[in-house]
Design an enzyme around this catalytic site. Structure first.
Site, PDB file in Angstrom:
ATOM      1  N   ASP A  13     -26.292  56.013 -49.136  1.00 21.73           N
ATOM      2  CA  ASP A  13     -26.143  54.557 -49.113  1.00 21.73           C
ATOM      3  C   ASP A  13     -25.480  54.002 -50.371  1.00 21.73           C
ATOM      4  O   ASP A  13     -25.746  52.872 -50.795  1.00 21.73           O
ATOM      5  CB  ASP A  13     -27.505  53.867 -48.905  1.00 21.73           C
ATOM      6  CG  ASP A  13     -28.179  54.330 -47.631  1.00 21.73           C
ATOM      7  OD1 ASP A  13     -27.459  54.643 -46.666  1.00 21.73           O
ATOM      8  OD2 ASP A  13     -29.421  54.376 -47.598  1.00 21.73           O
ATOM      9  N   LYS A  16     -20.311  54.453 -49.314  1.00 20.80           N
ATOM     10  CA  LYS A  16     -19.208  55.339 -48.893  1.00 20.80           C
ATOM     11  C   LYS A  16     -18.335  54.653 -47.835  1.00 20.80           C
ATOM     12  O   LYS A  16     -17.110  54.751 -47.864  1.00 20.80           O
ATOM     13  CB  LYS A  16     -19.782  56.646 -48.310  1.00 20.80           C
ATOM     14  CG  LYS A  16     -20.580  57.442 -49.333  1.00 20.80           C
ATOM     15  CD  LYS A  16     -21.219  58.666 -48.719  1.00 20.80           C
ATOM     16  CE  LYS A  16     -22.367  58.366 -47.779  1.00 20.80           C
ATOM     17  NZ  LYS A  16     -23.556  57.773 -48.391  1.00 20.80           N
ATOM     18  N   GLY A  40     -25.537  55.722 -41.935  1.00 21.21           N
ATOM     19  CA  GLY A  40     -25.197  54.347 -41.570  1.00 21.21           C
ATOM     20  C   GLY A  40     -24.218  53.854 -42.615  1.00 21.21           C
ATOM     21  O   GLY A  40     -24.600  53.639 -43.758  1.00 21.21           O
ATOM     22  N   HIS A  41     -22.950  53.774 -42.245  1.00 17.51           N
ATOM     23  CA  HIS A  41     -21.911  53.392 -43.209  1.00 17.51           C
ATOM     24  C   HIS A  41     -21.420  51.989 -42.867  1.00 17.51           C
ATOM     25  O   HIS A  41     -20.875  51.757 -41.793  1.00 17.51           O
ATOM     26  CB  HIS A  41     -20.761  54.403 -43.167  1.00 17.51           C
ATOM     27  CG  HIS A  41     -21.169  55.778 -43.623  1.00 17.51           C
ATOM     28  ND1 HIS A  41     -20.293  56.816 -43.724  1.00 17.51           N
ATOM     29  CD2 HIS A  41     -22.367  56.255 -44.039  1.00 17.51           C
ATOM     30  CE1 HIS A  41     -20.942  57.893 -44.166  1.00 17.51           C
ATOM     31  NE2 HIS A  41     -22.203  57.568 -44.348  1.00 17.51           N
ATOM     32  N   GLN A 224     -24.700  60.964 -46.340  1.00 17.97           N
ATOM     33  CA  GLN A 224     -25.821  61.210 -47.276  1.00 17.97           C
ATOM     34  C   GLN A 224     -25.290  61.315 -48.722  1.00 17.97           C
ATOM     35  O   GLN A 224     -24.348  60.628 -49.038  1.00 17.97           O
ATOM     36  CB  GLN A 224     -26.612  62.460 -46.850  1.00 17.97           C
ATOM     37  CG  GLN A 224     -27.410  62.273 -45.552  1.00 17.97           C
ATOM     38  CD  GLN A 224     -26.630  62.478 -44.286  1.00 17.97           C
ATOM     39  OE1 GLN A 224     -25.965  63.483 -44.128  1.00 17.97           O
ATOM     40  NE2 GLN A 224     -26.701  61.548 -43.356  1.00 17.97           N
TER      41      GLN A 224
END
Ligand code: GDP
Ligand code: IMO
Ligand code: MG
Length: 431
Positions: A13, A16, A40-41, A224
């Site tokens: 988080d 990215k 979750g990007h 990650q």
């Protein structure tokens, strides 16, 4: 042959998604290389927010192709839902989105076992996303997994799903005293997913390498972060794949010989979701203030992220293990208004000071951070376009981090939007 890697260098988080989206226009292809929909990007483009889980963060840019590499684990139901959601928002996938036939599949029995194992672990739980990631990678390593290409092969699906369901049901029933799973339902459901995904299934190893050979630019996107890496992170409180730069080669089929820049995305502070040691964690008011100012709630599970000061001992280790050439430092704007900002430079463990990141999580749990203090700044930073226009205190803070890590900055990010950034260098060496 220009290929650069964007990876997380803390506990995930880091931003990215924002950095990949920002750099994507200078690339021809963006390729995710590991993880699954545990990621979750977030991309904020022209006021529109997109949360991407499996789809690479280059998808918003029409001219960019997006690949899911062999190192990713794919839940086809989640992927189809994500594609549909993005298509409904006007994003086209036709002829510009491909999934590796070698990528492994997540099945409902992986999800079931992930959740049962976590429930049973009680306070020792990892705090996984509960999406079946660990069990799917376990089957891959155990050579009992099925891959995206197998979705098109009904016989392979039948044989392997049936064999796996027998084993998982024994576990579910006898070890966990839980409901069991029906093999036939899964076979039918997954064969249907295969039909829908067929136009996207490809040999991405050849696609990526042919593109590189033809002079195209490839951006590899990690999920990650270094501290969640299966080998280098705070094991066992990690995910089940290698988000590190070594994983970028294995998960894409692109030789590390082609890597030019390795961009480590790092927050100006630290966050972590799930359990596990976090030496610089702030449990009181300041931690709450960082969470509120940085909107630190998980993009996948909505869980509150634990917050703390930046940990340079951990980050230096991430730089070493990944060969990070450039840091994209995000969320510096969140630190505005804090009187004193601390930076962890080493740990005191059993009375001894060490700058090394220990292998054992039990050692890291004992580590007391050794801090250096910096004077904060009060003014908001969002909107600043030039490095020299940052307040002196912020520049001092950045200068110390850069020198300590012995890397260059490529971006200083001052807000969620792709335009709220000070770009110091581009993603590829030749631009
Ligand atoms: P990722 O998983 O590494 O892509 O990061 P996430 O999207 O899960 O979390 C990062 C969050 O921070 C997202 O909500 C981003 O929109 C936001 N973000 C990214 N860069 C910045 C920044 O420089 N400043 C602020 N305030 N927010 C940012
Ligand atoms: P992005 O790509 C932050 C964490 C989980 C848990 C551990 C193992 O958005 O940075 P898993 O479900 O992978 O077996 O959970 O890893 N985790 C993440 N934390 N960002 C992520 O992805 C994460 N993906 C997994 O919270 O602690
Ligand atoms: Mg995220």
């Amino acid at each position: 042959m220009p290929c650069s890697v964007v990876l997380g260098s803390q506990w995930g988080d880091e931003g990215k998604g924002k950095i990949v989206d920002m750099y994507a226009p200078s690339a021809d292809i963006v390729m995710r290389y590991q993880g699954g929909h545990n990621a979750g990007h977030t991309v904020l483009a022209d006021g529109h927010s997109y949360i991407l889980h499996l789809v690479p963060s280059g998808i918003i840019h029409k001219g960019v192709a997006n690949l899911i590499g062999n190192g990713v684990v794919v839940d086809p139901k989640a992927l189809l839902k994500e594609i549909e959601g993005l298509e409904n928002r006007g994003i086209s996938f036709k002829d510009r989105f491909f999934i590796s036939d070698r990528a492994h599949l997540i099945f409902p029995y992986h999800v079931l076992i992930d959740r049962l194992k976590e429930d049973r672990a009680g306070s020792a739980k990892i705090g996984t996303t509960g999406l079946g990631i660990g069990p799917a990678y376990t089957d891959k390593a155990n050579r009992s997994g099925l891959r995206v290409g197998d979705l098109l092969d009904r016989a392979a699906l039948e044989t392997v799903v049936r064999a796996n369901v027998v084993q998982y049901n024994i576990l579910a029933e006898n070890l966990y005293n839980s409901e069991t799973i029906d093999a036939q339902g899964i076979i039918d459901e997954y064969y249907e997913y295969g039909k829908r995904l067929r136009p996207f299934i490809a040999d991405t190893v050849y696609l990526a390498n042919a593109a590189l050979k033809g002079g195209k630019k490839l951006l590899l996107e990690g999920a990650q972060g270094a501290m969640l890496d299966l080998d280098f992170g705070t094991y066992p409180f990690v995910t089940s794949s290698n988000g590190s730069s070594g994983g970028a080669a294995v998960g894409s089929g692109v030789s590390p010989m082609h890597f030019s820049k390795i961009i480590g995305v790092a927050k100006a502070y630290c966050t972590r979701v799930g359990s596990g040691a976090f030496p610089t964690e702030l449990k009181g008011e300041l931690g709450d203030a960082l969470r509120a100012a940085g909107k630190e709630f998980g993009a996948t599970t909505g869980r509150a992220r634990r917050c703390g000061y930046i940990d340079l001992a951990a980050l230096k280790y991430a730089v070493t293990v990944n060969g990070i050439t450039h840091i994209a430092l995000t969320k510096l704007d969140v630190l505005s208004g804090i009187d004193e900002i601390k930076v962890c430079t080493a740990y005191r463990i059993d009375g001894e000071e060490s700058a090394r990141f220990p292998a054992a999580v039990s050692t890291l749990e004992k580590a007391e951070p050794v801090y250096k203090s910096f004077k904060g700044w009060t003014q908001p930073l969002t909107g600043i376009a030039r490095f020299d226009d940052l307040p002196k205190q912020a520049r001092d803070y950045l200068a110390f981090i850069k020198e300590f890590l012995d890397v260059e900055y490529c971006v200083i990010s001052l807000g969620s939007d792709r335009n709220q950034s000070i770009v110091l260098s581009e993603a590829f060496n030749d631009n």
